[in-house]
Design an enzyme around this catalytic site. Structure first.
Site, PDB file in Angstrom:
ATOM      1  N   ASP A   1      43.078 -21.179 -63.833  1.00 51.66           N
ATOM      2  CA  ASP A   1      42.843 -19.747 -63.782  1.00 51.66           C
ATOM      3  C   ASP A   1      41.548 -19.381 -64.502  1.00 51.66           C
ATOM      4  O   ASP A   1      41.358 -19.718 -65.671  1.00 51.66           O
ATOM      5  CB  ASP A   1      44.019 -18.990 -64.407  1.00 51.66           C
ATOM      6  CG  ASP A   1      43.895 -17.495 -64.226  1.00 51.66           C
ATOM      7  OD1 ASP A   1      43.315 -16.845 -65.115  1.00 51.66           O
ATOM      8  OD2 ASP A   1      44.354 -16.973 -63.196  1.00 51.66           O
TER       9      ASP A   1
ATOM     10  N   CYS B   1      35.913 -16.316 -55.065  1.00 46.62           N
ATOM     11  CA  CYS B   1      36.386 -15.841 -56.365  1.00 46.62           C
ATOM     12  C   CYS B   1      35.237 -15.265 -57.180  1.00 46.62           C
ATOM     13  O   CYS B   1      34.329 -15.985 -57.584  1.00 46.62           O
ATOM     14  CB  CYS B   1      37.056 -16.984 -57.128  1.00 46.62           C
ATOM     15  SG  CYS B   1      37.636 -16.498 -58.773  1.00 46.62           S
TER      16      CYS B   1
ATOM     17  N   LYS C   1      48.580 -11.707 -55.736  1.00 44.06           N
ATOM     18  CA  LYS C   1      48.832 -13.136 -55.992  1.00 44.06           C
ATOM     19  C   LYS C   1      50.321 -13.464 -55.914  1.00 44.06           C
ATOM     20  O   LYS C   1      50.702 -14.568 -55.526  1.00 44.06           O
ATOM     21  CB  LYS C   1      48.251 -13.545 -57.357  1.00 44.06           C
ATOM     22  CG  LYS C   1      46.734 -13.703 -57.373  1.00 44.06           C
ATOM     23  CD  LYS C   1      46.253 -14.205 -58.726  1.00 44.06           C
ATOM     24  CE  LYS C   1      44.739 -14.359 -58.786  1.00 44.06           C
ATOM     25  NZ  LYS C   1      44.244 -15.478 -57.970  1.00 44.06           N
TER      26      LYS C   1
ATOM     27  N   CYS D   1      36.898  -8.339 -57.108  1.00 45.76           N
ATOM     28  CA  CYS D   1      37.835  -9.456 -57.233  1.00 45.76           C
ATOM     29  C   CYS D   1      38.300  -9.754 -55.825  1.00 45.76           C
ATOM     30  O   CYS D   1      38.569  -8.828 -55.052  1.00 45.76           O
ATOM     31  CB  CYS D   1      39.026  -9.106 -58.125  1.00 45.76           C
ATOM     32  SG  CYS D   1      40.273 -10.415 -58.169  1.00 45.76           S
TER      33      CYS D   1
ATOM     34  N   THR E   1      35.377 -13.989 -60.234  1.00 45.46           N
ATOM     35  CA  THR E   1      35.445 -14.426 -61.630  1.00 45.46           C
ATOM     36  C   THR E   1      34.841 -15.815 -61.812  1.00 45.46           C
ATOM     37  O   THR E   1      34.208 -16.101 -62.831  1.00 45.46           O
ATOM     38  CB  THR E   1      36.902 -14.423 -62.125  1.00 45.46           C
ATOM     39  OG1 THR E   1      37.537 -13.211 -61.718  1.00 45.46           O
ATOM     40  CG2 THR E   1      36.967 -14.530 -63.640  1.00 45.46           C
TER      41      THR E   1
END
Length: 238
Positions: A48, A83, A165, A195, A85
């Protein structure tokens, strides 16, 4: 001859599918052979990213590089990843990459500047907000970024993790809708979906607003780099 796109995926799996779908829909093609070759590594072993940025989880860099190598070895001419992030780790990835990389954060900031947006709301995970990757890129492009604060930030983060998610169609988005209304009242001309799960959430929960989908920006940039004609689905400032 069109170039082959390599997608570093698995962050998350549904968002990876969303990115691939957007690449296909952004390609002006009338038959299979006019579409772009795409390689996808749906690497769900990547730790993560938010947890790592907050100092609470494992470094995702080794698995990110494994995906990059697998895609490059399979024939990808350039790489992208959905992604947002994960782009925080891109500076550490770059020295190890053997093919070019299209940076979603920079492409989105450039789009906002080209369209003349001066102030946008940022809807992203806590990790992306804390990393400052969007704030820096947007500021460099001359665009002010405003992000939800306090309970509103927690609500957006919960929508990403406990909603999309978790594949939860019944997630309560009341607090998110209130945050959008407040940011619009404070002068945000549009909202950057920063995101990869947020565009999925917009569709899943029927959210309303002037949304700039960073995944769509990336998809269209990738189609152009691959050598195909782009069909744009992005909003344009009136």
């Amino acid at each position: 001859m069109k170039k082959t796109i390599g997608i570093i995926g698995g962050m998350g799996p549904m968002a990876t599918v969303d990115l691939m779908k957007k690449v296909i829909l952004a390609t002006d093609a009338r038959e299979d052979q006019e579409h772009i070759p795409i390689l996808v590594d749906n690497n769900t072993n990547i730790p993560d990213r938010t947890a790592a940025i907050l100092g609470e989880g494992e470094d995702p860099l080794p698995e990110l590089l494994k995906s990059a190598d697998r895609l490059t070895d399979a024939g990808a001419d350039f790489l992208i990843m959905g992604c947002n992030t994960a782009h925080y780790f891109l500076p550490r990835m770059m020295p190890h990459l053997k093919v070019p990389f299209v940076n979603m954060i920079e492409e989105t900031a450039s789009f906002c500047a080209r369209e003349g947006f001066k102030k946008v709301g940022l809807l992203a995970s806590a990790g992306t907000c804390k990393s400052g990757i969007y704030q820096r890129a947007l500021a460099k492009a001359g665009v002010e970024a405003v992000q939800p604060q306090g309970a509103a930030e927690e609500a957006v983060h919960a929508m990403i993790y406990d909603g999309v998610k978790a594949s939860n169609p019944d997630f309560d988005t009341t607090a998110v809708r209130e945050a959008l209304a407040q940011m619009a009242k404070d002068g945000c001309e549009a909202f950057v979906l920063g995101c990869t799960e947020v565009p999925v959430a917009v569709e899943m929960y029927h959210l309303e607003g002037n949304f700039i989908d960073a995944t769509e920006v990336l998809a269209e940039a990738a189609v152009q780099k691959a050598g195909a004609k782009v069909i744009s689905h992005l909003p344009h400032k009136a």
